[in-house]
Scaffold this motif. Structure first.
Motif, PDB file in Angstrom:
ATOM      1  N   VAL A 116       0.865  -1.187   0.000  1.00  0.00           N
ATOM      2  CA  VAL A 116       0.000   0.000   0.000  1.00  0.00           C
ATOM      3  C   VAL A 116       0.897   1.231   0.000  1.00  0.00           C
ATOM      4  O   VAL A 116       1.720   1.430   0.901  1.00  0.00           O
ATOM      5  N   THR A 117       0.747   2.050  -1.023  1.00  0.00           N
ATOM      6  CA  THR A 117       1.560   3.258  -1.165  1.00  0.00           C
ATOM      7  C   THR A 117       0.844   4.449  -0.534  1.00  0.00           C
ATOM      8  O   THR A 117      -0.323   4.721  -0.845  1.00  0.00           O
ATOM      9  N   SER A 118       1.551   5.142   0.357  1.00  0.00           N
ATOM     10  CA  SER A 118       0.983   6.352   0.981  1.00  0.00           C
ATOM     11  C   SER A 118       0.971   7.486  -0.025  1.00  0.00           C
ATOM     12  O   SER A 118       1.961   7.727  -0.727  1.00  0.00           O
ATOM     13  N   GLU A 119      -0.132   8.166  -0.076  1.00  0.00           N
ATOM     14  CA  GLU A 119      -0.266   9.305  -0.994  1.00  0.00           C
ATOM     15  C   GLU A 119      -0.779  10.501  -0.183  1.00  0.00           C
ATOM     16  O   GLU A 119      -1.981  10.703  -0.025  1.00  0.00           O
ATOM     17  N   ASN A 120       0.179  11.290   0.415  1.00  0.00           N
ATOM     18  CA  ASN A 120      -0.184  12.386   1.313  1.00  0.00           C
ATOM     19  C   ASN A 120      -0.720  13.568   0.540  1.00  0.00           C
ATOM     20  O   ASN A 120      -0.168  13.984  -0.476  1.00  0.00           O
ATOM     21  N   GLN A 121      -1.822  14.193   1.099  1.00  0.00           N
ATOM     22  CA  GLN A 121      -2.345  15.445   0.574  1.00  0.00           C
ATOM     23  C   GLN A 121      -1.801  16.573   1.448  1.00  0.00           C
ATOM     24  O   GLN A 121      -1.854  16.509   2.682  1.00  0.00           O
ATOM     25  N   LEU A 122      -1.274  17.591   0.823  1.00  0.00           N
ATOM     26  CA  LEU A 122      -0.638  18.688   1.569  1.00  0.00           C
ATOM     27  C   LEU A 122      -1.659  19.432   2.424  1.00  0.00           C
ATOM     28  O   LEU A 122      -2.832  19.563   2.066  1.00  0.00           O
ATOM     29  N   PRO A 123      -1.194  19.963   3.575  1.00  0.00           N
ATOM     30  CA  PRO A 123      -2.112  20.734   4.434  1.00  0.00           C
ATOM     31  C   PRO A 123      -2.508  22.044   3.773  1.00  0.00           C
ATOM     32  O   PRO A 123      -1.851  22.501   2.826  1.00  0.00           O
ATOM     33  N   ILE A 124      -3.587  22.632   4.281  1.00  0.00           N
ATOM     34  CA  ILE A 124      -4.101  23.886   3.724  1.00  0.00           C
ATOM     35  C   ILE A 124      -3.931  24.984   4.770  1.00  0.00           C
ATOM     36  O   ILE A 124      -4.653  25.013   5.780  1.00  0.00           O
ATOM     37  N   PRO A 125      -2.951  25.896   4.620  1.00  0.00           N
ATOM     38  CA  PRO A 125      -2.752  26.964   5.607  1.00  0.00           C
ATOM     39  C   PRO A 125      -3.808  28.053   5.466  1.00  0.00           C
ATOM     40  O   PRO A 125      -4.281  28.340   4.357  1.00  0.00           O
ATOM     41  N   ALA A 126      -4.189  28.654   6.591  1.00  0.00           N
ATOM     42  CA  ALA A 126      -5.176  29.732   6.571  1.00  0.00           C
ATOM     43  C   ALA A 126      -4.857  30.701   7.699  1.00  0.00           C
ATOM     44  O   ALA A 126      -4.483  30.296   8.802  1.00  0.00           O
ATOM     45  N   ILE A 127      -4.955  32.007   7.462  1.00  0.00           N
ATOM     46  CA  ILE A 127      -4.679  33.053   8.447  1.00  0.00           C
ATOM     47  C   ILE A 127      -5.942  33.877   8.646  1.00  0.00           C
ATOM     48  O   ILE A 127      -6.568  34.336   7.676  1.00  0.00           O
ATOM     49  N   THR A 128      -6.311  34.094   9.916  1.00  0.00           N
ATOM     50  CA  THR A 128      -7.474  34.915  10.257  1.00  0.00           C
ATOM     51  C   THR A 128      -7.061  35.919  11.323  1.00  0.00           C
ATOM     52  O   THR A 128      -6.383  35.571  12.290  1.00  0.00           O
ATOM     53  N   GLN A 129      -7.451  37.193  11.155  1.00  0.00           N
ATOM     54  CA  GLN A 129      -7.206  38.192  12.204  1.00  0.00           C
ATOM     55  C   GLN A 129      -8.339  38.093  13.220  1.00  0.00           C
ATOM     56  O   GLN A 129      -9.503  38.303  12.890  1.00  0.00           O
ATOM     57  N   THR A 130      -8.006  37.785  14.470  1.00  0.00           N
ATOM     58  CA  THR A 130      -9.027  37.559  15.503  1.00  0.00           C
ATOM     59  C   THR A 130      -9.128  38.690  16.518  1.00  0.00           C
ATOM     60  O   THR A 130     -10.033  38.688  17.353  1.00  0.00           O
ATOM     61  N   ALA A 131      -8.219  39.645  16.502  1.00  0.00           N
ATOM     62  CA  ALA A 131      -8.274  40.778  17.433  1.00  0.00           C
ATOM     63  C   ALA A 131      -7.553  41.951  16.774  1.00  0.00           C
ATOM     64  O   ALA A 131      -6.644  41.772  15.962  1.00  0.00           O
ATOM     65  N   PRO A 132      -7.993  43.175  17.083  1.00  0.00           N
ATOM     66  CA  PRO A 132      -9.016  43.531  18.078  1.00  0.00           C
ATOM     67  C   PRO A 132     -10.428  43.275  17.564  1.00  0.00           C
ATOM     68  O   PRO A 132     -10.626  43.005  16.367  1.00  0.00           O
ATOM     69  N   ASP A 133     -11.392  43.401  18.460  1.00  0.00           N
ATOM     70  CA  ASP A 133     -12.785  43.175  18.061  1.00  0.00           C
ATOM     71  C   ASP A 133     -13.265  44.229  17.085  1.00  0.00           C
ATOM     72  O   ASP A 133     -14.046  43.936  16.182  1.00  0.00           O
TER      73      ASP A 133
END
Length: 554
Positions: A116-133
Motif C-alpha cells: 500500500v503506497t501512501s499518498e499524502n495530501q498537503l495541508p491547507i494553511p489559513a490566516i485569520t485576524q481575531t483581534a481587536p474586536d
C-alpha cells in the motif's frame, strides 16, 4: 473514483493415475489445491479485487489478514474479494492468507502480499485576524493573527507545526512564532504602513504548505504619547519614584522634563531630566496632594505632556519618643541601616530613622524635640542656657529641670538634683499601697518627710513653671526621655535639656523612681526605677531612696 483491479482465476488441475495390471474397489482421493495471483501494489484508499482458484471445486474459501494494517470487512469467505486499501501515513505492507477446504475435507492455503503506497495530501494553511474586536486596528490595540483554521485534507491527518515570519512592514515585537497564534501591539506610526506575514504549516506526514497575509497599520493622530505613570499614595519621608518610561514616540526615542505643578508644598525632584526619577516625600501634618507634569519630546521636536498626582499621608510616628539609636549593626560591626540581611533594627524604623526630615518645633538629638521654658512656662530660644523646665514636643509633657549646687543634703533647695526620696505617694489623702515615709531632713530638705509626696506637694504649692499638677512620671513616660544613643558614659539624658544630674552616688547608679509598683504576687513593697546611667530598670524596695524628676501635662 476508486480503482478496481481484477486478478484472473487460475485453475489448477489434478491428474489421477491407474495401475496397469491391477484394480481397486475404492476410487483414489483427489488432493486440494489453491492459487492466488502474484503480489500487487495499490495506492492508499484505492479498491482492488483479488480472486483465488481452487480444486476440486465447490469448496469453502476463507480470507484473513495475517500482518500489516487492518482491512475493513475481514475475514471474508468467497473465492473473490474486494478490498479498499487503508489510509496509511507511510508505505505499508499487508499480507493476506486464503484457506481452502475442498468437499472431501482436503485443505490448501496460499498468500498474497499487498503493497500500500501512501499518498499524502498537503495541508491547507489559513490566516485569520481575531483581534481587536473593532477593526481596523489602531495604536495601542493588541493584534492577533490565528492559523487555527488551517487543515489537513487527509481523513486522519492533522496539522502538527506552525512557522510565522514577518516579511515586510515596521519592526514589531511578535509573540512565539511557532504557535498557532501570534500577537503584537499596534505600533505608533507617523505614516500608514502595510505589514506582511507568511505562515508555513506542516502535517503529520511531513507535508508543508505556505500562505501570506497582509494588513494595514494605521498612522496615529498623536505622534508622541506622554505617560506620567499611575497616581500614588505614599507616606511622608518615603522615596517616591516618578516614572515616564511608558511614554512612546514615533521615532522610538524621546527626552523627559519633570516639574511640580501648583502646590505650596515644596518638593525637590532628584533629576528633572530623567524619565525615571525620585523625590523624598516632604513632612506633612495632614494628608496633602502634589502634582507633577512631564513633557515628552522626540527628535522630530514633537512633544506632549502628562500629569500625575501623588497623595502624601503623615507617617505614623506615634506620640512617644524613639530610643535615640540611629546606628545599625551586624554580628560584629556597625553597618549601614536598611541592610537586607540584618533587617528591622532600631535604627531602621521610627522617628530616629527619619530625624533629618522631621520638622521640629524645638530642637533635640535625632528624633527628640524639646523646647526650653522659663518659670512662667513661656518658650525660650533653643540657645538659651538658663531655663526652668522643658516641654517634650512629641509627647506634650512638661518636665522639671533640677537645680544644682544649692548646698549639701539635706541643706539644699527643694528642687536640687541631689535630693533623694523613699517611694511614698498619696491620693485623696490616703497613702498608696506599700508607701514608705522617709524621715524629715534626712535625704531631702523637707521638714515634713522625705517621701516623694512631700516633694510633689511643695512644688505644686509654688505653682512651679506655671502649673500645680506636677506628679511622679510613669515608667513609660520616664523611659521616653532616655536617649540610648547618648554615649558619654555618664548619663542617658541629654544634658542640654536635662542638666544638673547628680553623680552616680546611689549605689553607683542614677536611680529615678516611677509610679509603677512591682507586683510579684507576694507584696507591694517594690516599685520600678530606671537607671539614667545604664538605661536598665529594676524592681526596687520602696523603703530605699532614689532620685525624682517630676512631670506634668500642659
Amino acid at each position: 473514483m476508486l480503482n478496481r483491479l481484477v486478478l484472473p482465476l487460475l485453475i489448477g488441475s489434478l491428474l489421477v493415475g491407474c495401475g496397469g495390471g491391477s484394480s481397486s474397489s475404492e476410487p483414489a482421493q483427489e488432493n486440494a489445491s489453491i492459487n492466488v495471483n502474484n503480489n500487487i501494489t495499490v495506492v492508499e484508499k484505492a479498491s482492488v479485487t483479488i480472486a483465488a482458484s481452487a480444486s476440486p471445486a465447490d469448496g469453502v474459501f476463507n480470507w484473513q489478514v495475517i500482518s500489516g494494517p487492518a482491512l475493513e470487512g475481514f475475514p471474508q469467505q468467497a473465492s473473490e474479494v474486494t478490498i479498499t486499501a487503508p489510509d496509511v501515513k507511510t508505505d505499508s505492507v499487508i499480507m493476506l492468507q486464503v484457506d481452502y477446504r475442498a468437499p472431501n475435507d482436503k485443505t490448501a492455503s496460499d498468500t498474497i502480499t499487498i503493497n500500500v503506497t501512501s499518498e499524502n495530501q498537503l495541508p491547507i494553511p489559513a490566516i485569520t485576524q481575531t483581534a481587536p474586536d473593532v477593526l481596523p486596528a489602531k495604536y495601542p490595540d493588541t493584534v492577533k493573527l490565528s492559523a487555527a483554521t488551517s487543515s489537513d485534507p487527509d481523513t486522519n491527518g492533522a496539522v502538527v507545526s506552525y512557522q510565522w515570519q514577518q516579511l515586510a512592514g515596521p519592526t514589531l515585537s511578535l509573540s512565539d512564532l511557532t504557535q498557532s497564534e501570534i500577537s503584537f501591539v499596534h505600533p505608533l506610526l507617523l505614516q500608514t504602513q502595510t505589514a506582511r506575514f507568511s505562515l508555513t504549516v506542516k502535517d503529520d506526514e511531513g507535508g508543508e504548505a505556505s500562505t501570506e497575509f497582509s494588513m494595514t497599520l494605521a498612522a496615529t493622530n498623536t505622534p508622541v504619547l506622554a505617560e506620567a505613570g499611575d497616581e500614588q499614595t505614599v507616606t511622608e519621608f518615603d522615596v517616591v519614584t516618578l516614572d515616564a518610561s511608558k511614554s512612546v514616540s514615533v521615532s522610538g526615542s524621546y527626552t523627559c522634563l519633570w516639574s511640580q505643578q501648583g502646590s505650596n508644598l515644596p518638593v525637590v525632584i532628584n533629576d528633572v531630566a530623567s524619565c525615571t526619577t525620585t523625590f523624598i516625600a516632604p513632612n506633612v501634618d495632614s494628608t496633602a496632594e502634589v502634582s507633577f507634569k512631564v513633557i515628552i519630546k522626540d527628535p522630530l521636536n514633537l512633544s506632549e505632556d502628562d500629569s500625575v498626582k501623588v497623595t502624601i499621608t503623615p507617617k505614623a510616628l506615634g506620640l512617644r519618643n524613639d530610643s535615640g539609636l540611629d546606628s545599625c549593626f551586624s554580628n560584629t560591626s556597625v553597618i549601614t541601616c536598611n541592610d537586607s540581611t540584618f533587617v528591622n533594627q532600631d535604627g531602621d524604623v521610627g522617628r530616629d530613622s527619619v530625624a533629618s526630615l522631621i520638622d521640629k518645633t524645638g530642637t533635640g538629638r535625632i528624633g527628640f524635640d524639646f523646647t526650653k521654658l522659663n518659670q512662667f512656662a513661656d518658650e525660650l530660644p533653643d540657645s538659651e542656657t538658663v531655663f526652668t523646665c522643658v516641654r517634650d514636643n512629641v509627647t506634650g509633657l512638661i518636665w522639671e529641670v533640677k537645680e544644682t549646687n544649692t548646698g549639701t543634703v539635706p541643706n539644699t533647695s527643694i528642687r536640687d538634683g541631689k535630693n533623694h526620696y523613699t517611694w511614698y505617694l498619696s491620693a485623696d489623702g490616703s497613702a498608696q499601697d506599700g508607701s514608705i515615709i522617709g524621715p524629715a531632713n534626712s535625704t531631702c530638705p523637707s521638714n515634713v518627710n522625705c517621701g516623694i509626696q512631700s516633694l510633689i506637694d511643695d512644688v505644686n504649692a509654688s505653682n512651679f513653671c506655671g502649673g500645680s499638677n506636677w506628679r511622679l512620671p510613669t515608667y513609660l513616660e520616664l523611659l521616653g526621655i532616655i536617649d540610648f544613643g547618648h554615649s558619654d558614659g555618664k548619663q542617658l539624658l541629654d544634658p542640654i535639656f536635662f542638666p544638673n544630674i547628680p553623680s552616680a552616688a546611689l549605689l553607683n547608679h542614677q536611680y529615678y523612681w516611677t509610679t509603677q509598683t512591682s507586683v510579684d504576687g507576694r507584696s507591694l513593697t517594690q516599685a520600678f526605677i530606671l537607671d539614667m546611667q545604664t538605661g536598665n530598670d529594676l524592681a526596687y524596695p520602696k523603703k530605699n531612696t532614689a532620685y525624682v524628676r517630676l512631670v506634668r501635662t500642659p
